[in-house]
Design an enzyme around this catalytic site. Structure first.
Site, PDB file in Angstrom:
ATOM      1  N   TYR A   1       3.922   8.495  17.799  1.00  0.00           N
ATOM      2  CA  TYR A   1       4.293   8.504  16.366  1.00  0.00           C
ATOM      3  C   TYR A   1       5.467   9.462  16.133  1.00  0.00           C
ATOM      4  CZ  TYR A   1       3.885   8.856  11.268  1.00  0.00           C
ATOM      5  OH  TYR A   1       4.150   8.836   9.914  1.00  0.00           O
TER       6      TYR A   1
ATOM      7  N   SER B   1       0.842  -1.204   0.000  1.00  0.00           N
ATOM      8  CA  SER B   1       0.000   0.000   0.000  1.00  0.00           C
ATOM      9  C   SER B   1       0.879   1.256   0.000  1.00  0.00           C
ATOM     10  CB  SER B   1      -0.880  -0.007   1.266  1.00  0.00           C
ATOM     11  OG  SER B   1      -1.616   1.202   1.372  1.00  0.00           O
ATOM     12  N   GLY B   2       0.266   2.347  -0.431  1.00  0.00           N
ATOM     13  CA  GLY B   2       0.837   3.684  -0.228  1.00  0.00           C
ATOM     14  C   GLY B   2       2.259   3.896  -0.737  1.00  0.00           C
TER      15      GLY B   2
ATOM     16  N   THR C   1      -2.183   9.038   0.932  1.00  0.00           N
ATOM     17  CA  THR C   1      -2.177   7.574   0.950  1.00  0.00           C
ATOM     18  C   THR C   1      -3.407   7.136   1.751  1.00  0.00           C
ATOM     19  OG1 THR C   1      -1.053   7.270   3.063  1.00  0.00           O
ATOM     20  CG2 THR C   1       0.354   7.624   1.138  1.00  0.00           C
TER      21      THR C   1
ATOM     22  N   LYS D   1       9.300   8.437  14.798  1.00  0.00           N
ATOM     23  CA  LYS D   1       9.913   8.924  13.565  1.00  0.00           C
ATOM     24  C   LYS D   1      11.227   9.660  13.831  1.00  0.00           C
ATOM     25  CE  LYS D   1       6.989   7.076  10.796  1.00  0.00           C
ATOM     26  NZ  LYS D   1       7.439   5.981   9.896  1.00  0.00           N
TER      27      LYS D   1
HETATM   28  P1  NAD Z   1      -0.122   2.790   4.227  1.00  0.00           P
HETATM   29  O1  NAD Z   1      -0.990   2.387   5.365  1.00  0.00           O
HETATM   30  O2  NAD Z   1      -0.731   3.070   2.902  1.00  0.00           O
HETATM   31  O3  NAD Z   1       1.021   1.689   4.001  1.00  0.00           O
HETATM   32  C1  NAD Z   1       1.718   1.118   5.080  1.00  0.00           C
HETATM   33  C2  NAD Z   1       1.925  -0.358   4.778  1.00  0.00           C
HETATM   34  O4  NAD Z   1       2.704  -0.917   5.854  1.00  0.00           O
HETATM   35  C3  NAD Z   1       0.598  -1.145   4.738  1.00  0.00           C
HETATM   36  O5  NAD Z   1       0.523  -1.923   3.561  1.00  0.00           O
HETATM   37  C4  NAD Z   1       0.660  -2.008   5.989  1.00  0.00           C
HETATM   38  O6  NAD Z   1       0.011  -3.274   5.854  1.00  0.00           O
HETATM   39  C5  NAD Z   1       2.169  -2.170   6.175  1.00  0.00           C
HETATM   40  N1  NAD Z   1       2.474  -2.530   7.563  1.00  0.00           N
HETATM   41  C6  NAD Z   1       2.040  -1.902   8.681  1.00  0.00           C
HETATM   42  N2  NAD Z   1       2.494  -2.535   9.764  1.00  0.00           N
HETATM   43  C7  NAD Z   1       3.224  -3.599   9.322  1.00  0.00           C
HETATM   44  C8  NAD Z   1       3.921  -4.640   9.972  1.00  0.00           C
HETATM   45  N3  NAD Z   1       3.952  -4.735  11.304  1.00  0.00           N
HETATM   46  N4  NAD Z   1       4.563  -5.557   9.217  1.00  0.00           N
HETATM   47  C9  NAD Z   1       4.518  -5.500   7.862  1.00  0.00           C
HETATM   48  N5  NAD Z   1       3.851  -4.533   7.188  1.00  0.00           N
HETATM   49  C10 NAD Z   1       3.207  -3.597   7.916  1.00  0.00           C
HETATM   50  O7  NAD Z   1       0.689   4.048   4.754  1.00  0.00           O
HETATM   51  P2  NAD Z   1       1.705   5.060   4.040  1.00  0.00           P
HETATM   52  O8  NAD Z   1       1.124   6.401   4.209  1.00  0.00           O
HETATM   53  O9  NAD Z   1       2.119   4.587   2.711  1.00  0.00           O
HETATM   54  O10 NAD Z   1       2.926   4.937   5.057  1.00  0.00           O
HETATM   55  C11 NAD Z   1       4.184   4.370   4.705  1.00  0.00           C
HETATM   56  C12 NAD Z   1       5.254   4.960   5.615  1.00  0.00           C
HETATM   57  O11 NAD Z   1       5.332   6.363   5.371  1.00  0.00           O
HETATM   58  C13 NAD Z   1       4.935   4.809   7.105  1.00  0.00           C
HETATM   59  O12 NAD Z   1       6.125   4.493   7.795  1.00  0.00           O
HETATM   60  C14 NAD Z   1       4.427   6.192   7.493  1.00  0.00           C
HETATM   61  O13 NAD Z   1       4.627   6.461   8.848  1.00  0.00           O
HETATM   62  C15 NAD Z   1       5.273   7.068   6.600  1.00  0.00           C
HETATM   63  N6  NAD Z   1       4.732   8.414   6.373  1.00  0.00           N
HETATM   64  C16 NAD Z   1       3.506   8.599   5.811  1.00  0.00           C
HETATM   65  C17 NAD Z   1       3.038   9.891   5.619  1.00  0.00           C
HETATM   66  C18 NAD Z   1       1.703  10.183   5.003  1.00  0.00           C
HETATM   67  O14 NAD Z   1       1.264  11.344   5.040  1.00  0.00           O
HETATM   68  N7  NAD Z   1       1.021   9.193   4.425  1.00  0.00           N
HETATM   69  C19 NAD Z   1       3.823  10.989   5.990  1.00  0.00           C
HETATM   70  C20 NAD Z   1       5.061  10.760   6.561  1.00  0.00           C
HETATM   71  C21 NAD Z   1       5.517   9.469   6.741  1.00  0.00           C
END
Ligand code: NAD
Length: 263
Positions: A169, A26-27, A204, A173
């Site tokens: 969170y 995902s994402g 996402t 980070k």
């Molecule tokens: P998302 O939920 O779309 O994707 C995260 C993926 O990680 C999911 O597919 C989920 O199943 C997987 N996951 C979660 N826990 C897991 C585990 N224990 N073992 C294996 N897989 C696991 O989210 P995203 O927005 O794409 O986030 C990806 C990364 O980017 C994260 O670390 C998030 O903190 C970081 N991030 C996101 C944003 C934002 O605005 N979306 C901003 C800054 C940082």
């Protein structure tokens, strides 16, 4: 003047490399895994989700003409990660690229948060990144071909998001950013580079749920570029940090935040 040592497009070329991407169902992780395949890498796709997220990523990788391997695993298990890396190397070849994006987010007032909520998030976002890097670096150190590891942190590790109650969170980070720098220094003389990317608000599934419409508008208006990032906008920075284009970068945290941290 003929200068045959400079070949800029080749700097970003990942042909023949093998990568592992956690959170690739995902994402951000999903899109980066797709981008790595477009640059020529074969990619192991790791996620704990059991829906068709990983299958979609694998389909894209195949359409890009590259091989993939779907791995259902949880990043809180060192044993599962060791097995995932071993399978990756057995089926795709020596691992030299790793992108750790698996993570979760949730919110609660600090004074009301239960220990379990704090601990679950820390186990995934921080211990999960440490365990992932450990498993990936063990393989890179063993085969001696070196490697590049990129961890997805967040601008929340640098600033405190206005209005979001998520001390756990934010702390996780900040931990990922500093852990990445620390690992970069431990492995600096053994051919492994470690960097992090700190995305700003990104569209996402994590934050585009219908019930978040109001919050999404806030995210956009607080960002100097007046919008959230698309997942595609995380791909270029990841390819840069994973490829030879960044061969002198290690211990860097690259903010990709539409200017957020300037204000
Ligand atoms: P998302 O939920 O779309 O994707 C995260 C993926 O990680 C999911 O597919 C989920 O199943 C997987 N996951 C979660 N826990 C897991 C585990 N224990 N073992 C294996 N897989 C696991 O989210 P995203 O927005 O794409 O986030 C990806 C990364 O980017 C994260 O670390 C998030 O903190 C970081 N991030 C996101 C944003 C934002 O605005 N979306 C901003 C800054 C940082």
């Amino acid at each position: 003047m003929e200068d045959i040592t400079l070949n800029t497009p080749k700097l970003f070329d990942l042909t023949g490399r093998v990568g592992l991407v956690t959170g690739s169902g995902s994402g951000i992780g999903q899109r980066i895994a797709m981008g790595l395949a477009q640059c020529g890498a074969d990619v192991a796709l790791l996620d704990r989700r059991t829906d068709d997220g990983l299958a979609q990523t694998a389909e894209f990788v195949a359409a890009a003409g590259r091989k993939s391997l779907k791995i259902s695993a949880d990043v809180t298990s060192g044993e599962a990660l060791a097995e995932a890396v071993a399978r990756t190397e057995a089926e795709l070849g020596p691992l030299t690229l790793a992108l750790n994006a698996a993570g979760i987010a949730n919110a609660n007032a600090c004074e009301e948060m239960e220990e379990a909520q704090y601990q679950t998030l820390m186990d995934i976002n921080m211990k999960g990144v440490w365990l992932s890097c450990q498993a990936e670096a063990r393989a890179m150190l063993a085969h001696g071909k070196g490697g590049s590891i990129v961890n997805i942190a967040s601008m929340s590790g640098v600033i405190v998001n206005r209005g979001l109650m998520q001390v756990h969170y934010n702390a996780s980070k900040a931990g990922v950013i500093h852990m990445s720098k620390s690992m970069a220094m431990e492995w600096v003389d053994r051919g492994i580079r470690v960097n992090s990317i700190s995305p700003g608000y990104t569209a996402t599934p994590m934050n585009t749920r219908p019930e978040m419409v109001h919050q999404t508008r806030e995210f956009e208006s607080q960002t100097p570029m007046q919008r959230m990032a698309t997942v595609d906008e995380m791909v270029g920075p990841a390819v840069f940090l994973l490829s030879d284009a960044s061969s002198f970068c290690t211990g860097v945290d690259l903010l990709v935040d539409g200017g957020f941290c300037c204000w």
